[in-house]
Design a protein around this motif. Sequence first.
Motif, PDB file in Angstrom:
ATOM      1  N   LEU A 162      47.107  23.234  27.986  1.00  0.00           N
ATOM      2  CA  LEU A 162      46.412  23.973  29.034  1.00  0.00           C
ATOM      3  C   LEU A 162      44.999  24.267  28.548  1.00  0.00           C
ATOM      4  O   LEU A 162      44.786  25.154  27.714  1.00  0.00           O
ATOM      5  N   SER A 163      44.040  23.515  29.041  1.00  0.00           N
ATOM      6  CA  SER A 163      42.641  23.667  28.656  1.00  0.00           C
ATOM      7  C   SER A 163      41.810  23.972  29.890  1.00  0.00           C
ATOM      8  O   SER A 163      42.002  23.354  30.943  1.00  0.00           O
ATOM      9  N   VAL A 164      40.873  24.904  29.753  1.00  0.00           N
ATOM     10  CA  VAL A 164      40.064  25.333  30.896  1.00  0.00           C
ATOM     11  C   VAL A 164      38.604  25.451  30.485  1.00  0.00           C
ATOM     12  O   VAL A 164      38.293  25.751  29.316  1.00  0.00           O
ATOM     13  N   PRO A 165      37.674  25.238  31.419  1.00  0.00           N
ATOM     14  CA  PRO A 165      36.251  25.469  31.131  1.00  0.00           C
ATOM     15  C   PRO A 165      35.968  26.958  31.014  1.00  0.00           C
ATOM     16  O   PRO A 165      36.662  27.778  31.602  1.00  0.00           O
ATOM     17  N   VAL A 166      34.922  27.294  30.263  1.00  0.00           N
ATOM     18  CA  VAL A 166      34.530  28.692  30.099  1.00  0.00           C
ATOM     19  C   VAL A 166      33.430  28.994  31.114  1.00  0.00           C
ATOM     20  O   VAL A 166      32.238  28.996  30.804  1.00  0.00           O
ATOM     21  N   GLY A 167      33.858  29.195  32.360  1.00  0.00           N
ATOM     22  CA  GLY A 167      32.905  29.473  33.428  1.00  0.00           C
ATOM     23  C   GLY A 167      32.807  28.339  34.418  1.00  0.00           C
ATOM     24  O   GLY A 167      33.548  27.355  34.357  1.00  0.00           O
ATOM     25  N   ALA A 177      27.030  18.872  26.462  1.00  0.00           N
ATOM     26  CA  ALA A 177      28.442  18.473  26.374  1.00  0.00           C
ATOM     27  C   ALA A 177      29.333  19.526  27.023  1.00  0.00           C
ATOM     28  O   ALA A 177      29.088  20.732  26.886  1.00  0.00           O
ATOM     29  N   GLU A 178      30.349  19.075  27.728  1.00  0.00           N
ATOM     30  CA  GLU A 178      31.275  20.003  28.364  1.00  0.00           C
ATOM     31  C   GLU A 178      32.138  20.694  27.303  1.00  0.00           C
ATOM     32  O   GLU A 178      32.515  20.083  26.300  1.00  0.00           O
ATOM     33  N   LEU A 179      32.415  21.948  27.540  1.00  0.00           N
ATOM     34  CA  LEU A 179      33.196  22.732  26.587  1.00  0.00           C
ATOM     35  C   LEU A 179      34.428  23.296  27.282  1.00  0.00           C
ATOM     36  O   LEU A 179      34.336  23.822  28.394  1.00  0.00           O
ATOM     37  N   VAL A 207      36.690  35.356  36.022  1.00  0.00           N
ATOM     38  CA  VAL A 207      37.384  34.913  37.237  1.00  0.00           C
ATOM     39  C   VAL A 207      37.420  33.391  37.298  1.00  0.00           C
ATOM     40  O   VAL A 207      38.434  32.807  37.702  1.00  0.00           O
ATOM     41  N   ALA A 208      36.341  32.732  36.882  1.00  0.00           N
ATOM     42  CA  ALA A 208      36.333  31.268  36.863  1.00  0.00           C
ATOM     43  C   ALA A 208      37.388  30.727  35.901  1.00  0.00           C
ATOM     44  O   ALA A 208      38.070  29.735  36.194  1.00  0.00           O
ATOM     45  N   VAL A 209      37.535  31.379  34.749  1.00  0.00           N
ATOM     46  CA  VAL A 209      38.571  30.978  33.794  1.00  0.00           C
ATOM     47  C   VAL A 209      39.950  31.159  34.408  1.00  0.00           C
ATOM     48  O   VAL A 209      40.824  30.280  34.314  1.00  0.00           O
ATOM     49  N   LEU A 210      40.171  32.303  35.058  1.00  0.00           N
ATOM     50  CA  LEU A 210      41.465  32.566  35.679  1.00  0.00           C
ATOM     51  C   LEU A 210      41.774  31.567  36.788  1.00  0.00           C
ATOM     52  O   LEU A 210      42.930  31.150  36.965  1.00  0.00           O
ATOM     53  N   VAL A 508      26.389  28.422  25.334  1.00  0.00           N
ATOM     54  CA  VAL A 508      26.980  27.708  26.465  1.00  0.00           C
ATOM     55  C   VAL A 508      26.371  28.207  27.772  1.00  0.00           C
ATOM     56  O   VAL A 508      26.198  29.419  27.964  1.00  0.00           O
ATOM     57  N   GLN A 509      26.037  27.273  28.653  1.00  0.00           N
ATOM     58  CA  GLN A 509      25.631  27.625  30.011  1.00  0.00           C
ATOM     59  C   GLN A 509      26.908  27.771  30.822  1.00  0.00           C
ATOM     60  O   GLN A 509      27.558  26.797  31.178  1.00  0.00           O
ATOM     61  N   SER A 510      27.261  29.013  31.108  1.00  0.00           N
ATOM     62  CA  SER A 510      28.523  29.267  31.791  1.00  0.00           C
ATOM     63  C   SER A 510      28.385  29.198  33.298  1.00  0.00           C
ATOM     64  O   SER A 510      29.282  28.712  33.987  1.00  0.00           O
ATOM     65  N   TRP A 511      27.300  29.716  33.826  1.00  0.00           N
ATOM     66  CA  TRP A 511      27.068  29.694  35.267  1.00  0.00           C
ATOM     67  C   TRP A 511      25.570  29.638  35.525  1.00  0.00           C
ATOM     68  O   TRP A 511      24.757  29.847  34.622  1.00  0.00           O
ATOM     69  N   SER A 512      25.204  29.352  36.753  1.00  0.00           N
ATOM     70  CA  SER A 512      23.796  29.249  37.115  1.00  0.00           C
ATOM     71  C   SER A 512      23.549  30.029  38.393  1.00  0.00           C
ATOM     72  O   SER A 512      24.393  30.058  39.297  1.00  0.00           O
TER      73      SER A 512
END
Length: 514
Positions: A162-167, A177-179, A207-210, A508-512
């Motif tokens: 179970l892997s998810v983006p941080v944001g 690079a995607e994290l 919330v994006a992680v969830l 990391v750029q999490s959101w814009s």
Amino acid sequence: MTFNIVDVAGANFRTDEKADELNTEFMRRLGMKKRYLPARLALSRSLGLTSSPNPIAAEAEWGKAIKGDTLFGTGTQLMTWVSLVVQHSPSNEYDIKVLTGNVAAHWKRGLELLDADWKQSGEDVFKFVRRLVDHAELPLSGKFKSLEQGGGLDVFVNEGLLSVPVGEISKEANTGAELEWTLNGPGCSPHSAIMGGVGSGKTRTAVAVLKSIRKQAPLPIIAFDFKGDLATDEAGGGYHLDQLFEATVIEPPKSPVPLDVLSLRSRDDIEVSQAASRFRESFSRLKGAKLGDKQRDAVYEAAERALRSNVPCELDNFREELLNVYGEREMKEDGAIAAAREVCRFPLFVPTMPPEEFFKRSWIIKLPPHVVEESRSIVVNLVLDALDQYLNSLPDAPVAADGSRGMRIIAMVDEAHRILGSKLPSLSSLVRMSRSKGGAVMLISQSPDDFSGEEDDFLSEMGLVAAFSTNAPSRNAARILGKGANLATLSTGQAFVKRRGDGAAKKVQSWSAK
């Protein structure tokens, strides 16, 4: 057994008078014309729990009777119902009297649970039916599958990690690079801490992680909302976690928490003593309680008495026993008594659901600033303690062939600085112990400083630490994220992110905002 199907068909089945009145009320609510219809629904609801219902006292006032062949039907139907009741409460001496007593207890508990479902559904028939469908545990689809259904909480195991983006973006600022963060792989931790100043986007990122987790695994969530923006508001705003997780929003004391928060797994001396100690530790964290040695002993004694004498045990029972102990010991009323009165001033809990039922659902508990501090504290303390005790009573979550560990539930605390520093033993225990049980903890706070007051530095147990812009001293940021993590230099939507096993934090750029 000392009865047969003919005996059951001709027997009179009933529950107590109060529950019988509720049975009639459900006929009205659901447009049913026959008394046995809500009775069957109630029996099904109660038999869906693993725990046994409390027996009804013999001297109770009883409601109207329903013949066995009317309540259960005939032939195969009747035999199926009887088998379910008997299997739920096996006994070496099972006669018709035992059967009617167990049916009465299940009938009563089922109606109480249905009534709680009805109220939590806003008395809307369609939402109520949807809740009952959720209780039916229909087969899951998607990447995650239910591997175990023991103890009330399913265990969901992924066919991969179970892997998810941080944001929403989750790209390294320097390389693009995607994290991603892996929650349940070998050596990984499912716990997270997301920090940042006001307007930094920490809650947005959480919330994006969830959302990413929920897309892959239908885990329930228990979320504490101190700002009041996690759920959909009247204008349609908020982060919509209630819709995402199909969560019930409650706001004590307007809508009390329907959890038997002081429930015991057993009533032996050790269990009661440990529960009394845990309650004392939670109570001692209340503002103004100021427990010295004498007060701590009195609080323990009162909690132990209340737990032994009351099923279910409620906060009012503890307050009454504390007053008795103070009177017997000729102690003057002090901060402990004042705190006990304050937490009992409003109905914060209604013990209609055992832990295995409550934590199977998703809940958002709103605790906005206008709710008095003592009420907010005792709700968080006792619910987290109940979750900690319940998870630790379950077997370890199984591990799939690829090494991914099963998961059961997410506990989220927004604006966690309101409880960090109060040294809650249950919070520390959840972070340190719940991974093997399938628990995940997410803490959203304003600054690394918020964690400096914890005696137990459980940030070391976090699988993900993300920090947005804040004015926190560089030494605290460096302690958590490593050298070079200057949070004051971060741009909008950027965070320093460190996952378990990373040598250093990554920008990391999490959101814009665009």
